[in-house]
Design an enzyme around this catalytic site. Sequence first.
Site, short mmCIF file in Angstrom:
data_model
loop_
_atom_site.label_atom_id
_atom_site.label_comp_id
_atom_site.label_asym_id
_atom_site.label_seq_id
_atom_site.Cartn_x
_atom_site.Cartn_y
_atom_site.Cartn_z
CE LYS A 1 -4.12 -2.04 2.04
NZ LYS A 1 -3.57 -3.36 2.44
O1 LIG Z 1 -5.26 -4.00 -0.05
C1 LIG Z 1 -5.70 -4.93 0.66
O2 LIG Z 1 -5.37 -6.08 0.45
C2 LIG Z 1 -6.73 -4.63 1.64
C3 LIG Z 1 -7.60 -3.60 1.33
C4 LIG Z 1 -8.78 -3.45 2.06
O3 LIG Z 1 -9.62 -2.62 1.74
N1 LIG Z 1 -8.99 -4.27 3.12
C5 LIG Z 1 -8.11 -5.26 3.48
O4 LIG Z 1 -8.41 -6.00 4.43
N2 LIG Z 1 -6.94 -5.39 2.79
C6 LIG Z 1 -5.91 -6.37 3.24
O5 LIG Z 1 -6.42 -7.68 3.06
C7 LIG Z 1 -6.03 -8.52 4.16
C8 LIG Z 1 -7.28 -9.01 4.86
O6 LIG Z 1 -6.96 -10.07 5.72
P1 LIG Z 1 -8.10 -11.05 6.32
O7 LIG Z 1 -9.13 -10.17 6.94
O8 LIG Z 1 -7.34 -11.87 7.31
O9 LIG Z 1 -8.62 -11.88 5.17
C9 LIG Z 1 -5.12 -7.67 5.03
O10 LIG Z 1 -3.78 -7.91 4.62
C10 LIG Z 1 -5.50 -6.25 4.70
O11 LIG Z 1 -4.43 -5.34 4.83
#
Ligand SMILES: O=C(O)c1cc(=O)[nH]c(=O)n1[C@@H]1O[C@H](COP(=O)(O)O)[C@@H](O)[C@H]1O
Length: 281
Positions: A97
């Site tokens: 990011k």
């Molecule tokens: O860019 C991302 O991947 C991201 C964007 C977003 O809007 N929300 C989001 O959760 N993420 C990322 O996606 C992952 C979500 O993880 P889980 O909730 O464990 O599936 C994390 O690494 C967050 O940083």
Amino acid sequence: MTAPFGARLAAAMDAYGPLCVGIDPHTSLLEAWGLPDDASGLRSFALTVMDAVGGRVAAVKPQAAFFERHGSAGVAVLEEVVAAGRDSGTLVIMDAKRGDIGSTMAAYAEAFLRDGSPLAGDALTVSPYLGFGSLDPAVDLALSSGRGLFVLCLTSNKEGHEVQHARTDDGVTVAALIAARAAALNADVDPLGSIGLVVGATVGDAAQRTGVDLAAVNGPLLAPGVGAQGAGPRELAQVFGTARRQVLASSSRGVLAAGPDVAALRTAARRAADEAAAALS
Ligand SMILES: O=C(O)c1cc(=O)[nH]c(=O)n1[C@@H]1O[C@H](COP(=O)(O)O)[C@@H](O)[C@H]1O
């Protein structure tokens, strides 16, 4: 000459289903896997995930923060994940990011998108909140090196609204502005452009409310929020409507909780990929 990221991702989703496995080595997961919260535990965790899903899913998405928190030894493990993705033929979306003024963004682009950089996977998550144009160096290097970007548009967290749903003097939402800029970069590319957006699977009807035309983006839509944040097949179908073929669903903890057993991780990833495929068909 490497094929463009959008084309490579479309082929990988056709072959393995529309799932990205996030590699987020939380302290609590290291503990649950019986690993120490240090660089050796991190390495064991990350390489076990790559062993389990490499060559079996469309993409993996290492979250850089969980590697950086272990210092330079953690960053070295992140480099190993990038190499393991390359060796197994699995696309690596570096979730770092990044976003800064253009001259600094050029250095981030060199770190994450330049051929030969040990941290350069196949795509990078970037933040457009210093202005979409500040991302130009990353856009240029991504497109010239066959890599891609995922630009934050409608994020999965509820705090994102105050920025993303805000309107310009012309009444256009910030999210719609970002989506239009990505669409312009992907215009006429077949089958899929390389400048994607991040649209959380948890955002409900936010695309309609903010005037974001997801199908018109003609690029991949990374959809985190599946699994641990509560989104499932129903939410995926609801959020993305006619843009479904562009969606790469992303789940981290929802898959990682099945470890450390390699077979169990594989089963969890397969199930998540099949569910995403059914929801998005
Ligand atoms: O860019 C991302 O991947 C991201 C964007 C977003 O809007 N929300 C989001 O959760 N993420 C990322 O996606 C992952 C979500 O993880 P889980 O909730 O464990 O599936 C994390 O690494 C967050 O940083």
